[in-house]
Structure formats: C-alpha cells, structure tokens
Design a protein around this motif. Sequence first.
Motif, mmCIF file in Angstrom:
data_model
loop_
_atom_site.group_PDB
_atom_site.id
_atom_site.type_symbol
_atom_site.label_atom_id
_atom_site.label_comp_id
_atom_site.label_asym_id
_atom_site.label_seq_id
_atom_site.Cartn_x
_atom_site.Cartn_y
_atom_site.Cartn_z
ATOM 1 N N ILE A 153 1.293 10.344 -8.395
ATOM 2 C CA ILE A 153 1.301 9.357 -9.468
ATOM 3 C C ILE A 153 1.761 8.008 -8.911
ATOM 4 C CG2 ILE A 153 2.420 8.678 -11.639
ATOM 5 C CD1 ILE A 153 2.505 11.743 -12.307
ATOM 6 N N MET A 154 2.837 8.010 -8.136
ATOM 7 C CA MET A 154 3.339 6.763 -7.544
ATOM 8 C C MET A 154 2.312 6.133 -6.609
ATOM 9 S SD MET A 154 6.267 5.816 -8.730
ATOM 10 C CE MET A 154 6.802 4.665 -7.466
ATOM 11 N N ASN A 155 1.598 6.935 -5.833
ATOM 12 C CA ASN A 155 0.560 6.384 -4.956
ATOM 13 C C ASN A 155 -0.449 5.597 -5.772
ATOM 14 O OD1 ASN A 155 1.748 7.605 -2.738
ATOM 15 N ND2 ASN A 155 0.302 9.312 -2.674
ATOM 16 N N TYR A 156 -0.874 6.163 -6.885
ATOM 17 C CA TYR A 156 -1.840 5.473 -7.753
ATOM 18 C C TYR A 156 -1.239 4.178 -8.307
ATOM 19 C CZ TYR A 156 -4.880 4.203 -11.528
ATOM 20 O OH TYR A 156 -5.706 3.478 -12.359
ATOM 21 N N LEU A 157 -0.044 4.251 -8.868
ATOM 22 C CA LEU A 157 0.578 3.073 -9.471
ATOM 23 C C LEU A 157 0.783 1.973 -8.434
ATOM 24 C CD1 LEU A 157 3.267 4.793 -11.744
ATOM 25 C CD2 LEU A 157 1.007 3.953 -12.429
ATOM 26 N N GLU A 158 1.290 2.336 -7.279
ATOM 27 C CA GLU A 158 1.526 1.337 -6.238
ATOM 28 C C GLU A 158 0.225 0.720 -5.740
ATOM 29 O OE1 GLU A 158 5.697 3.167 -4.481
ATOM 30 O OE2 GLU A 158 3.848 3.490 -3.340
ATOM 31 N N THR A 159 -0.824 1.505 -5.622
ATOM 32 C CA THR A 159 -2.122 0.973 -5.205
ATOM 33 C C THR A 159 -2.630 -0.055 -6.204
ATOM 34 O OG1 THR A 159 -2.679 2.993 -4.001
ATOM 35 C CG2 THR A 159 -4.525 1.581 -4.675
ATOM 36 N N GLU A 160 -2.509 0.250 -7.497
ATOM 37 C CA GLU A 160 -2.952 -0.692 -8.532
ATOM 38 C C GLU A 160 -2.113 -1.971 -8.513
ATOM 39 O OE1 GLU A 160 -5.740 -0.452 -10.576
ATOM 40 O OE2 GLU A 160 -6.073 1.106 -9.078
ATOM 41 N N ALA A 220 -0.410 -3.210 -5.978
ATOM 42 C CA ALA A 220 -0.613 -3.940 -4.728
ATOM 43 C C ALA A 220 -1.879 -4.792 -4.732
ATOM 44 C CB ALA A 220 -0.647 -2.965 -3.552
ATOM 45 N N LYS A 221 -2.795 -4.531 -5.649
ATOM 46 C CA LYS A 221 -4.004 -5.351 -5.746
ATOM 47 C C LYS A 221 -3.693 -6.784 -6.169
ATOM 48 C CE LYS A 221 -7.051 -1.472 -6.871
ATOM 49 N NZ LYS A 221 -7.858 -0.835 -7.939
ATOM 50 N N LYS A 222 -2.559 -6.978 -6.861
ATOM 51 C CA LYS A 222 -2.225 -8.300 -7.395
ATOM 52 C C LYS A 222 -0.834 -8.806 -7.024
ATOM 53 C CE LYS A 222 -5.091 -7.763 -11.515
ATOM 54 N NZ LYS A 222 -5.111 -7.704 -12.977
ATOM 55 N N GLU A 253 3.224 -2.067 -15.966
ATOM 56 C CA GLU A 253 2.856 -3.315 -16.636
ATOM 57 C C GLU A 253 3.068 -4.417 -15.609
ATOM 58 O OE1 GLU A 253 4.502 -6.087 -20.219
ATOM 59 O OE2 GLU A 253 4.586 -3.915 -20.496
ATOM 60 N N ARG A 254 1.999 -5.096 -15.250
ATOM 61 C CA ARG A 254 2.016 -6.063 -14.153
ATOM 62 C C ARG A 254 2.535 -5.366 -12.900
ATOM 63 N NH1 ARG A 254 3.553 -8.749 -18.665
ATOM 64 N NH2 ARG A 254 5.756 -8.798 -18.140
ATOM 65 N N ASN A 255 3.663 -5.815 -12.330
ATOM 66 C CA ASN A 255 4.183 -5.141 -11.130
ATOM 67 C C ASN A 255 5.390 -4.255 -11.440
ATOM 68 O OD1 ASN A 255 6.054 -7.270 -11.576
ATOM 69 N ND2 ASN A 255 6.581 -7.293 -9.399
ATOM 70 N N HIS A 256 5.563 -3.930 -12.701
ATOM 71 C CA HIS A 256 6.711 -3.148 -13.161
ATOM 72 C C HIS A 256 6.273 -1.708 -13.481
ATOM 73 C CE1 HIS A 256 10.020 -2.686 -16.462
ATOM 74 N NE2 HIS A 256 10.294 -1.981 -15.383
ATOM 75 N N ILE A 257 6.778 -0.756 -12.729
ATOM 76 C CA ILE A 257 6.523 0.656 -13.031
ATOM 77 C C ILE A 257 7.464 1.012 -14.176
ATOM 78 C CG2 ILE A 257 6.661 3.028 -12.179
ATOM 79 C CD1 ILE A 257 5.918 1.832 -9.391
ATOM 80 N N THR A 258 6.883 1.357 -15.312
ATOM 81 C CA THR A 258 7.691 1.563 -16.518
ATOM 82 C C THR A 258 8.030 3.025 -16.775
ATOM 83 O OG1 THR A 258 5.703 1.572 -17.902
ATOM 84 C CG2 THR A 258 6.819 -0.544 -17.601
ATOM 85 N N GLY A 259 7.460 3.923 -16.003
ATOM 86 C CA GLY A 259 7.823 5.319 -16.173
ATOM 87 C C GLY A 259 6.982 6.260 -15.348
#
Length: 154
Positions: free
Chosen positions: A94-101, A103-105, A72-78
């Motif tokens: 999974i982390m690669n995907y979350l961090e890529t998303e 890092a866009k903002k 949620e926003r820049n917070h990985i919630t799980g």
Amino acid sequence: MNYAAAASDMADEIYNVLHTVIKTIYPKYYPKEVVDFFCRHHSKEHILEGVASGNLGVWLDGNGIVGTGCFERNHITGVYVLPSYQKQGCGSQIMNYLETEIAKKYEAAVLEASLPAVCFYENRGYQTVGHGMIELEHDVKLVYERMEKTWKVL
C-alpha cells in the motif's frame, strides 16, 4: 493480491477494516478515549469523502478488502491492514503505491503516525520531524509523531 481505487459500494467493508484494526491494535497502546476518537474519526461519511477524492485505495485478496490507504496531496492520511494480514507485506505494498503517486508531484511525503505504526514508517525511511497532540475527554491526550520522507533527487 492487488491495489485498486476504492468505490462507494466498498464503504461498509472499508469501515469494517478500519474499525477492526483500531479496536484490535490500538487498545494495546492507547486508552479507551483515544480508541473511541479514532473510531469516530473513521466514520462512513469520512470514508465516502476519501472515495470521492479518488485518493482512497484498497488492498484486495480473493476474499475482499484486507487493507486500505489514502493520501491528499503529499500527505498520507492513513494506512490500515487487518491484523491477520499484518507482517505479510500488505502495508508495504500500500505504501509503495501511495509513495509512487505522491512522488509524481512532490519531493516528500508527510504523515502522522500512531504509536503502533512508528517503527513501520521508520523502516521505510521516514523520520520524525515533530510531535502533535490532541486533547480528548477525561483529560486524555493523544500524542503522535509527525513524520516525513524525502525522495532522493538524482
């Protein structure tokens, strides 16, 4: 294997992944009250909220969902991966995907790490920036790490 957006018809399977991980891994680190807290937190209603946000994803293999991640926003919630798939790179994907998303903002990602996951996040460059505590029943306290990873600015 691939990562995909979660859909509402996956809620039962996501629930099973989350609860399998919690009930298998967490008792090695936490008392029953903490395990029960995490199980209550990861309810089907909570999962459906994650699906509705568009920020809950699943890691799929040929047999179904083996892991899940949410932000949620820049917070990985799980981030949760079935025990039989851990240490095979699924959590990293999974982390690669979350961090890529993220890092866009944002210039950094933040998360709260459970005891079983702290080393995993440290190996990905996250640093502990604080600690949190939740008081549970029977005078039990859930203590966790607040962690952050800042992107290198070129």
